[in-house]
Design a protein around this motif. Sequence first.
Motif, PDB file in Angstrom:
ATOM      1  N   MET A 188       0.959  -1.169   0.119  1.00 27.52           N
ATOM      2  CA  MET A 188      -0.005  -0.063   0.113  1.00 27.52           C
ATOM      3  C   MET A 188       0.798   1.171   0.092  1.00 27.52           C
ATOM      4  O   MET A 188       0.534   2.391  -0.741  1.00 27.52           O
ATOM      5  CB  MET A 188      -0.899   0.020   1.179  1.00 27.52           C
ATOM      6  N   THR A 206       1.051   4.687  -2.307  1.00 23.72           N
ATOM      7  CA  THR A 206       0.898   6.096  -2.034  1.00 23.72           C
ATOM      8  C   THR A 206       2.259   6.800  -2.264  1.00 23.72           C
ATOM      9  O   THR A 206       1.913   7.887  -2.576  1.00 23.72           O
ATOM     10  CB  THR A 206       1.062   6.027  -0.259  1.00 23.72           C
ATOM     11  N   ARG A 224     -11.842  -1.739   1.734  1.00 25.75           N
ATOM     12  CA  ARG A 224     -11.052  -0.724   1.634  1.00 25.75           C
ATOM     13  C   ARG A 224     -10.175  -1.288   0.359  1.00 25.75           C
ATOM     14  O   ARG A 224      -9.728  -0.463  -0.285  1.00 25.75           O
ATOM     15  CB  ARG A 224      -9.890  -0.746   2.760  1.00 25.75           C
ATOM     16  N   ALA A 250      -9.219   0.840  -3.010  1.00 24.45           N
ATOM     17  CA  ALA A 250      -7.808   1.383  -3.341  1.00 24.45           C
ATOM     18  C   ALA A 250      -7.236   0.832  -4.693  1.00 24.45           C
ATOM     19  O   ALA A 250      -6.647   1.961  -5.302  1.00 24.45           O
ATOM     20  CB  ALA A 250      -6.824   0.803  -2.206  1.00 24.45           C
ATOM     21  N   THR A 299      -8.655   3.266  -7.344  1.00 31.41           N
ATOM     22  CA  THR A 299      -8.100   4.609  -7.298  1.00 31.41           C
ATOM     23  C   THR A 299      -6.735   4.705  -7.931  1.00 31.41           C
ATOM     24  O   THR A 299      -6.315   5.505  -8.745  1.00 31.41           O
ATOM     25  CB  THR A 299      -7.969   5.443  -5.916  1.00 31.41           C
ATOM     26  N   GLU A 314      -7.034   7.707  -3.321  1.00 29.73           N
ATOM     27  CA  GLU A 314      -6.105   6.682  -2.774  1.00 29.73           C
ATOM     28  C   GLU A 314      -5.761   6.927  -1.451  1.00 29.73           C
ATOM     29  O   GLU A 314      -5.747   5.956  -0.589  1.00 29.73           O
ATOM     30  CB  GLU A 314      -4.929   6.499  -3.832  1.00 29.73           C
ATOM     31  N   ALA A 370      -6.365   4.317   1.608  1.00 27.12           N
ATOM     32  CA  ALA A 370      -5.143   3.695   2.174  1.00 27.12           C
ATOM     33  C   ALA A 370      -4.851   4.128   3.653  1.00 27.12           C
ATOM     34  O   ALA A 370      -4.517   3.050   4.405  1.00 27.12           O
ATOM     35  CB  ALA A 370      -4.045   3.927   1.148  1.00 27.12           C
TER      36      ALA A 370
END
Length: 478
Positions: A50, A54, A109, A113, A116, A150, A154
């Motif tokens: 994750m 990011t 979730r 994610a 996105t 995102e 996240a």
Amino acid sequence: MSTASYPTGSQQKDLDTTPSGAPGTRAAGLLFRLENVHMCRWHTRARIVMGTATFFDAFDALSLAFVLPVLIGLWHITPGQVGLLIAAGYLGQVIGALFFGWLAERIGRVPSAGITIAVMSVMSIVCAFTGNLHMLFAARFVQGIGVGGEVPVAATYINELSQTHGRGRFFMLYEMIFPIGLLGAAQIGAFVVPRYGWECMFLVGGLPGLIITYFVCRLPESPRWLISRGRYDKAEKIIASVEAATPGRHIDPADSAAVGQRVAAITSTLQNQRKRSWKELFSPIYRPRTLVVWVLWASAYFIANGINNWLPSLYKTVYHLPLQEALRMASLSNVLSTCAVICCALIIDRVGRRRWAIGSFCVAGLLLLGLVVLGTESATNVMILASGAYAVMGTTTVMLYLYTSEIYPTRMRAIGTGLATSWLRAASAAAPAMVGLVLAKQGIAMVFLVFAGVTVVGLVASWRMIETSNRSLEEISP
């Protein structure tokens, strides 16, 4: 260490079949087990995967800033148009934060994610093939929808995997990937754009994201979200996999009274799961938290993104520095910010969220005011003081992802975080537009004076924060 610090086997079965509040007691047992394992490779894998997503979220958010010094001359863009072009991405991010915050509560979730990341990566590639201002404006707007969704999704996911003790450090070390992504965009932009052209900057941000999308979609869903939806069997399988990754390393509860309080809090939380409306954000318990955190997001990001997105262009257009030197000086802001966030991550649990926010607004305000007093005629003054203010403010922009996802319960954590981050997007859209207008009419000194004034707004809001350090999520948010 004892391995019997959570209900297992027949004990868990007894909990599951307790006549009074069976779903609540099963949820309590599952969440108690999740809280009582050490951080392990299971958590590390989720944080890395994750976190990589990011990284490219941050990269895509800042990539335009390092392309603009070239496009200003190539497409003859005015300062007002620069502000609007920067704002386009943030306007899309407002929509993305709101929509994907809502979607993450509905479908989970992880799938949210994944969507996105796919959107922001595909649109980054599209940006590379735009040929004029209007096409780039449209592409950045759509890309912003993915970028805006995102990070809050996240952040919610990572926070829900964290334990009570050390949650700040665990989460901030993950969230540190965002300023590292900004730093990567700055360093890569300073190298790539002068040598290979502005189009390559967008390709570097887009192509790896398509691969990352696949790995994110393979992550396990948040057990807390599954439990909040009543999907206990799937949650138990995931929790069992966490336990299997740390055999013999489960933490003993401090005492039976503390365990009882936690079980009661979790049971109470589950009984409130029917209140799945965004309107609960404005209930008597959560309304003060919501209003305070909105002001914090807006003020912190108005300053941080207003400075960071404009510095490369300011060095090039106001101080008339060569392109490569302008980009190199602008990248210093992100170097300092990364160092500051590392320090924040290591001590945030000891200092506390509230005291850190108060301190950062004070220091950033003094640095910006000092820049105005000393004079903005020197690019060196701007590089030192404005970059320093951005670095200090950057720690709070990252910390707010931790704090916001702590002050809401699981049933509305994603939508609460998404709605709060929409204020950062709105402020981040307004700040570049403001810089363009003020710069054209009143000069660079007034720009930094406005930023200094906004730190006062953030300081007032930070005094109203609640402290969340070393408290379980269920205890903080009933």
